[in-house]
Enzyme design. Structure first.
Site, mmCIF file in Angstrom:
data_model
loop_
_atom_site.group_PDB
_atom_site.id
_atom_site.type_symbol
_atom_site.label_atom_id
_atom_site.label_comp_id
_atom_site.label_asym_id
_atom_site.label_seq_id
_atom_site.Cartn_x
_atom_site.Cartn_y
_atom_site.Cartn_z
ATOM 1 N N GLU A 67 0.851 -1.328 -0.188
ATOM 2 C CA GLU A 67 0.010 -0.015 0.067
ATOM 3 C C GLU A 67 0.879 1.481 0.007
ATOM 4 O OE1 GLU A 67 -3.577 -1.784 2.641
ATOM 5 O OE2 GLU A 67 -1.868 -0.856 3.552
ATOM 6 N N PRO A 68 1.407 1.515 -1.322
ATOM 7 C CA PRO A 68 2.196 2.819 -1.298
ATOM 8 C C PRO A 68 1.612 3.888 -1.201
ATOM 9 C CG PRO A 68 2.513 1.710 -3.355
ATOM 10 C CD PRO A 68 1.541 0.595 -2.296
ATOM 11 N N GLY A 69 1.946 5.087 -0.577
ATOM 12 C CA GLY A 69 1.357 6.496 -0.619
ATOM 13 C C GLY A 69 2.157 7.483 -0.864
ATOM 14 N N ARG A 70 3.391 7.726 0.123
ATOM 15 C CA ARG A 70 4.072 8.734 0.006
ATOM 16 C C ARG A 70 4.987 8.558 -0.915
ATOM 17 N NH1 ARG A 70 5.928 11.691 4.513
ATOM 18 N NH2 ARG A 70 4.840 9.751 6.069
ATOM 19 N N ARG A 91 2.948 19.245 8.680
ATOM 20 C CA ARG A 91 4.166 18.190 8.953
ATOM 21 C C ARG A 91 5.529 18.812 9.730
ATOM 22 N NH1 ARG A 91 7.096 15.588 5.887
ATOM 23 N NH2 ARG A 91 7.136 13.614 6.958
ATOM 24 N N CYS A 142 -1.245 32.817 12.968
ATOM 25 C CA CYS A 142 -1.042 33.631 14.187
ATOM 26 C C CYS A 142 -0.608 32.453 15.298
ATOM 27 C CB CYS A 142 -2.394 34.012 14.708
ATOM 28 S SG CYS A 142 -3.084 35.504 13.704
ATOM 29 N N GLU A 143 0.563 31.974 15.073
ATOM 30 C CA GLU A 143 1.066 30.974 15.937
ATOM 31 C C GLU A 143 2.726 31.318 15.620
ATOM 32 O OE1 GLU A 143 -0.237 28.716 17.786
ATOM 33 O OE2 GLU A 143 -2.082 28.706 17.264
ATOM 34 N N TYR A 187 0.741 14.483 2.177
ATOM 35 C CA TYR A 187 0.466 14.986 3.477
ATOM 36 C C TYR A 187 0.513 16.492 3.528
ATOM 37 C CZ TYR A 187 0.674 9.833 4.200
ATOM 38 O OH TYR A 187 0.481 8.598 4.220
#
Length: 426
Positions: free
Chosen positions: A282-285, A322, A353-354, A383
């Site tokens: 199940e590859p994604g990245r 991330r 605002c962080e 992601y």
């Protein structure tokens, strides 16, 4: 500091005659001018190449694209057309995939806490497999069977193999204290197999594991394959799914196995261990990450003598959380000067605002960076868009696929009116 390493850019990037970066034959400056910034720019041929490499490594119908990495209808259709099945982790992901013309029979449903509604949706639509994650989920499937919700679904049991991957704790999933799956070490996995085999509510066809995300060590995958093979071979089930998690290089000096190398490690291990089941992954990245870069516009440069220089862009943690969540590293450069030395060290921040709205704590950039410059951050294809938010009511960026000199909008930029679409007032 040297220029950005070209291997971190997608396959079909180049520098045009005017010195500007191109992706898939499209000028990054032209894409930014037409669609604004921030914008996710995908190299479509790169996506297709990685899909084909995966099918070549594992075989047809043995590669299941993990849509959580990046999903829109164009991506769902691209993956399906290239011979991949789709792994969806919610009713929403299933809905998006099916709306792109992907049949439910080409989708597998994941999730550690699937609702009754999601299970009913999956069974009614006819998904290929439901990956069952808990005894409570088996209870829900019993209830749906008693209601006459059919046909009987084929299920794969997710097993927690007790293999710790070398990755961030938030994206490690194979260790004994994981929230996912049936624990192998404490006997839950054996109990789940016994229950599923005796049940008339499900058709048990296989077992599954996933040890984590962005894993660089091939040995971790080999160990998981060994543990799962020892468990699966005596069961003699048709399917063995070994998950995804193959890492990609994000910053200078990082190296990761290719999809082909990953396939060789897994399949050789399974062959040596006598696995007769069909092995799927199940590859994604590894499909999507390096295919895209995010293009921003520099809005503010603030130097605090003796402290640091801040470079602020028009996006931030809302399009790439991330770095905030995991401390993930990224490179950055100016598309107008791809090969320029990057001798300025700055903190690259967004517009939220962080104080924690940081994209790169120690970004290397050319010393002549200026307000109004385009800034590129590569390897944001996974992601980023999928984990995006509307924090501070920022509208989420568009997605553009570039190929053969054509820039195609596949997800438009949100509008202010989109922010009101679900807001009931008064």
């Amino acid at each position: 500091m040297t220029a950005v390493e070209r291997h971190l850019l997608s396959d079909n990037t180049a520098v045009g005659a005017d010195g500007m970066l191109t992706v898939g034959g499209c000028s990054v400056a032209d894409v930014a001018a037409e669609y604004g910034t921030p914008v996710f720019v995908y190299d479509e041929a790169h996506l297709r190449s990685r899909c084909r490499e995966a099918v070549g490594a594992f075989g047809p119908e043995r590669v299941i694209y993990a849509t959580k990495a990046f999903l829109c209808r164009a991506m769902a259709r691209l993956a399906y057309d290239e011979g991949l099945l789709l792994d969806v982790a919610s009713g929403g992901e299933l809905h998006v995939a099916m709306s792109a013309g992907v049949p439910a029979s080409a989708c597998t449903l994941h999730g550690n806490n699937k609702s009754v509604a999601e299970l009913r949706q999956a069974i009614t639509a006819g998904v290929r497999h439901i990956i069952v994650d808990s005894f409570d989920e088996l209870d829900r499937l019993d209830m749906l069977a008693a209601e006459g919700c059919g046909p009987t679904p084929q299920v794969v049991l997710r097993i927690t193999p007790g293999v710790s991957a070398h990755t961030h704790e938030f994206i490690a999933t194979g260790q004994d204290d994981s929230k996912f799956g049936f624990n192998l070490g404490n006997g839950d996995a054996v109990k789940a197999v016994d229950r599923a085999r005796r049940s008339t509510s499900v058709d048990l066809v296989g077992v599954h594991c996933h040890i984590g995300s962005n894993v660089f060590e091939a040995s971790s995958f080999a160990k998981a394959a060994e543990v799962m093979a020892n468990f699966a071979v005596p069961l003699d089930l048709p399917e063995l799914v070994l998950g995804g998690g193959l890492g990609v290089a994000y910053v200078a000096g990082e190296e990761a196995p290719t999809i082909t190398q990953w396939g060789n490690v897994l399949l050789d291990a399974c062959d040596a261990l006598g696995v007769r089941s069909r092995v799927s992954v199940e590859p994604g990245r590894s499909i999507a990450a390096a295919a895209a870069m995010t293009i921003y516009t520099v809005g503010t440069i603030k130097t605090i003598p003796g402290v640091r220089t801040y470079v602020s862009v028009d996006g931030g943690m809302s399009d790439n959380p991330r770095p905030v969540l995991y401390g993930s590293g990224y490179e950055s450069f100016l598309p107008r000067a791809v090969d320029a030395p990057r001798d300025l060290t700055a903190r690259l921040v967004g517009k939220h605002c962080e104080s924690g709205d940081v994209l790169s704590f120690e970004a290397r950039l050319p010393t002549d960076i200026a307000v109004g410059d385009l800034l590129a951050m590569p390897v944001t294809g996974a992601y980023g868009q999928s984990m995006g938010s509307n924090y501070n009511k920022i509208t989420r960026p568009p997605v553009v696929f570039c190929a053969d000199g054509d820039a195609k909008l596949v997800v438009r930029r949100e509008t202010f009116d989109d922010l009101l679409a679900t807001d009931i007032y008064p």
